[in-house]
Design an enzyme around this catalytic site. Structure first.
Site, mmCIF file in Angstrom:
data_model
loop_
_atom_site.group_PDB
_atom_site.id
_atom_site.type_symbol
_atom_site.label_atom_id
_atom_site.label_comp_id
_atom_site.label_asym_id
_atom_site.label_seq_id
_atom_site.Cartn_x
_atom_site.Cartn_y
_atom_site.Cartn_z
ATOM 1 N N ARG A 62 0.805 -1.212 0.000
ATOM 2 C CA ARG A 62 0.000 0.000 0.000
ATOM 3 C C ARG A 62 0.852 1.282 0.000
ATOM 4 O O ARG A 62 0.560 2.228 -0.723
ATOM 5 C CB ARG A 62 -0.875 0.000 1.258
ATOM 6 C CG ARG A 62 -1.855 1.134 1.392
ATOM 7 C CD ARG A 62 -2.398 1.195 2.825
ATOM 8 N NE ARG A 62 -2.673 -0.113 3.386
ATOM 9 C CZ ARG A 62 -3.837 -0.753 3.285
ATOM 10 N NH1 ARG A 62 -4.861 -0.163 2.710
ATOM 11 N NH2 ARG A 62 -3.985 -1.951 3.798
ATOM 12 N N CYS B 22 -26.429 -3.165 -7.392
ATOM 13 C CA CYS B 22 -27.696 -3.454 -6.723
ATOM 14 C C CYS B 22 -27.443 -3.879 -5.291
ATOM 15 O O CYS B 22 -27.583 -5.058 -4.932
ATOM 16 C CB CYS B 22 -28.427 -4.546 -7.480
ATOM 17 S SG CYS B 22 -28.790 -4.015 -9.134
HETATM 18 C C1 LIG Z 1 -0.445 -7.854 2.746
HETATM 19 C C2 LIG Z 1 0.950 -8.141 3.124
HETATM 20 C C3 LIG Z 1 1.924 -7.154 2.953
HETATM 21 C C4 LIG Z 1 1.620 -5.775 2.437
HETATM 22 O O1 LIG Z 1 0.779 -5.051 3.248
HETATM 23 P P1 LIG Z 1 0.556 -3.487 2.946
HETATM 24 O O2 LIG Z 1 -0.454 -3.088 3.959
HETATM 25 O O3 LIG Z 1 0.054 -3.372 1.553
HETATM 26 O O4 LIG Z 1 1.881 -2.830 3.118
HETATM 27 C C5 LIG Z 1 3.235 -7.473 3.270
HETATM 28 N N1 LIG Z 1 3.570 -8.697 3.729
HETATM 29 C C6 LIG Z 1 2.649 -9.669 3.906
HETATM 30 C C7 LIG Z 1 3.086 -10.982 4.391
HETATM 31 C C8 LIG Z 1 1.324 -9.425 3.613
HETATM 32 O O5 LIG Z 1 0.419 -10.382 3.791
#
Ligand SMILES: *Cc1c(COP(=O)(O)O)cnc(C)c1O
Length: 463
Positions: free
Chosen positions: A323, A391
């Site tokens: 993210r 919907c």
């Molecule tokens: C989802 C996930 C991330 C990334 O998470 P963000 O919130 O997008 O930074 C990193 N490592 C693992 C193991 C994850 O499951």
């Protein structure tokens, strides 16, 4: 070009009685640089541009809804993370946030590594030429076929998530005559989301192997005896959209504690620790995310300190932001359809997408902001809820926001910070056609994931 403070949204609407929501004091035309990607500007004529291209031109050429991704911003964020962590650490982009072949190439060019958590993500990464040794393979239920594919490709590491998987991966690797580099994912008893973290009793979830009751130590014991595995480190991922470093601190302390136990029991110092991802971004002006260099310094200091006091050499640290890299780099461009003022409540503004292109509001009660982008407006603010065309009454994109009261069908509005977990979680609900991802850079726009067509839908429906 104005890029001053965004109006303070009615974020606390839930705790204020109806009718007491105050209109924003600031200019609705302003674009807060915290939530918009770096090349977004409002031009002298009032229209918004990104990467030097006006949004109206993008809408005309590519249609709406569309995800507009600011490629130079994406690359700049990759570089900022890589530079902040330096040569002694590794940054893995979490592909589940948003993955496409173009993204894989950018990551490769900017020196990042890549996390995948399914055969499909692995296929995309390999197809686009990511060197296998720079790929880490995650997931709590990898199939044998996925494990075989990952081991055969030579991925840099597989993150083991259960006792059964320790045996499976060892078996596959041995059968293929190789030793697979692996980490063990542990649950450290910390769960962090946004501003809060809870440091006990969060082992009740599907990921990882619990540290608390000696399970993780047992997993290490087993992994160390299997010929097919080369155990290189311990992995911990504590949550998502985290702003507070305290959860990482507890996590790092507990992981280093396990490294010390492993040294004491087996005489081995594992060379790597991975502290996961989950770093927060600004979805609205009220969020204050940390910069990569602050995060790198905080994590580096914690690990160094803990290792010193345990008498361990500092292991190589890795992190896995998804993210925090892609989230802020894209916005979703929608055309306004019907507008329904509800007396004394709010105005419902319907757009040509909805929960099929952004499920996060319905799924996580996520906060977003929204702006009118095809023109500026001097009209006063109206309280709106931006909803989709599905919907489902929970089909909400932006729960509470202000838009100019002269908003009209045909206007273009945009929801910023939709780069992560929007296209990747998009669905075909109501047989919606998933929107394209359009990358813009230096006055050029190109489709990196095309819009779905009715033909695509019907092709899967084999009668
Ligand atoms: C989802 C996930 C991330 C990334 O998470 P963000 O919130 O997008 O930074 C990193 N490592 C693992 C193991 C994850 O499951």
């Amino acid at each position: 070009m104005s890029r001053s403070a965004h109006p303070a949204g009615p974020r606390h609407a839930d705790v204020l009685p109806e009718g007491h929501w105050t209109a924003p004091a600031t200019d609705l035309n302003a674009l807060d640089e915290k939530v918009w990607s770096r090349t977004v500007t409002r031009d002298a004529d009032g229209a918004v541009s990104v990467g030097g291209i006006e949004v109206a031109r993008l809408a005309e050429e590519f249609g709406t809804p569309a995800y507009i991704l600011d490629e130079s911003d994406f690359r700049a964020r990759c570089r900022a993370w890589a530079e902040a962590f330096g040569a002694d650490a590794d940054v893995f982009y979490a592909g589940k946030a948003f993955l496409s072949r173009a993204v894989v190439r950018w990551l490769k060019e900017e020196g990042l590594n890549l996390d995948v958590c399914s055969g499909g993500e692995l296929a995309t990464a390999l197809d686009a030429g990511m060197p296998a040794e720079r790929i880490a393979f995650h997931g709590n239920n990898k199939t044998i076929a996925e494990i075989e594919r990952a081991v055969t490709a030579g991925v840099g590491r597989i993150v083991l998530d259960s006792f059964q998987e320790i045996v499976r991966v060892a078996h596959v690797a041995q059968g293929l005559g190789t030793r697979q580099r692996v980490q063990i994912r542990v649950t450290v008893g910390v769960e962090a989301h946004t501003h809060e973290f809870i440091a006990t009793a969060h082992e009740d979830q599907k990921f990882g192997i619990a540290l608390a009751d000696g399970q993780a130590a047992e997993a290490v014991r087993r992994a160390l005896t299997l010929d097919g595995l080369e155990l290189v480190g311990i992995h911990s991922h504590i949550g998502s959209q985290i702003f507070d470093m305290a959860g990482f601190e507890v996590s790092a302390r507990r992981v280093v504690g396990l490294l010390a136990e492993i040294r004491d029991e087996h005489g081995v110092e594992l060379p790597e620790i991975d502290l996961g991802g989950g770093l927060g971004i600004a979805y609205t002006s009220e969020d204050d995310p940390r910069e990569p260099h602050e995060i790198a310094k905080a994590l580096g200091d914690i690990v160094t300190r803990e290792c010193e006091s345990a008498g361990l050499a500092t292991p190589r640290i890795s992190v896995e932001p998804g993210r925090a890299i892609v989230g802020p780099t894209a916005f979703t461009l929608y055309e306004v359809g019907t507008i329904k003022p509800l007396e004394g409540l709010r105005t419902y503004v319907s757009v040509d997408g909805g929960m099929s292109d952004n499920i996060r509001t319905a799924l996580y009660d996520a906060e977003y902001s929204v702006s009118l982008v095809s023109r500026s407006s001097d009209a006063g603010p109206m309280l709106v809820r931006v909803v989709g065309k599905h919907c489902e009454s929970g089909d909400i994109v932006v729960k509470d926001a202000f838009l100019p009261s002269d908003l009209a069908p045909g206007d273009l509005i945009a929801v910023p910070a939709t780069g992560a977990y929007c296209r990747s979680m998009a669905s075909n609900y109501n047989h919606a056609l998933r929107p394209p991802v359009v990358a813009v850079r230096d006055g050029r726009a190109r489709v990196i994931v095309r819009r779905e067509t009715e033909e695509d839908l019907l092709r899967l429906d084999v009668g």
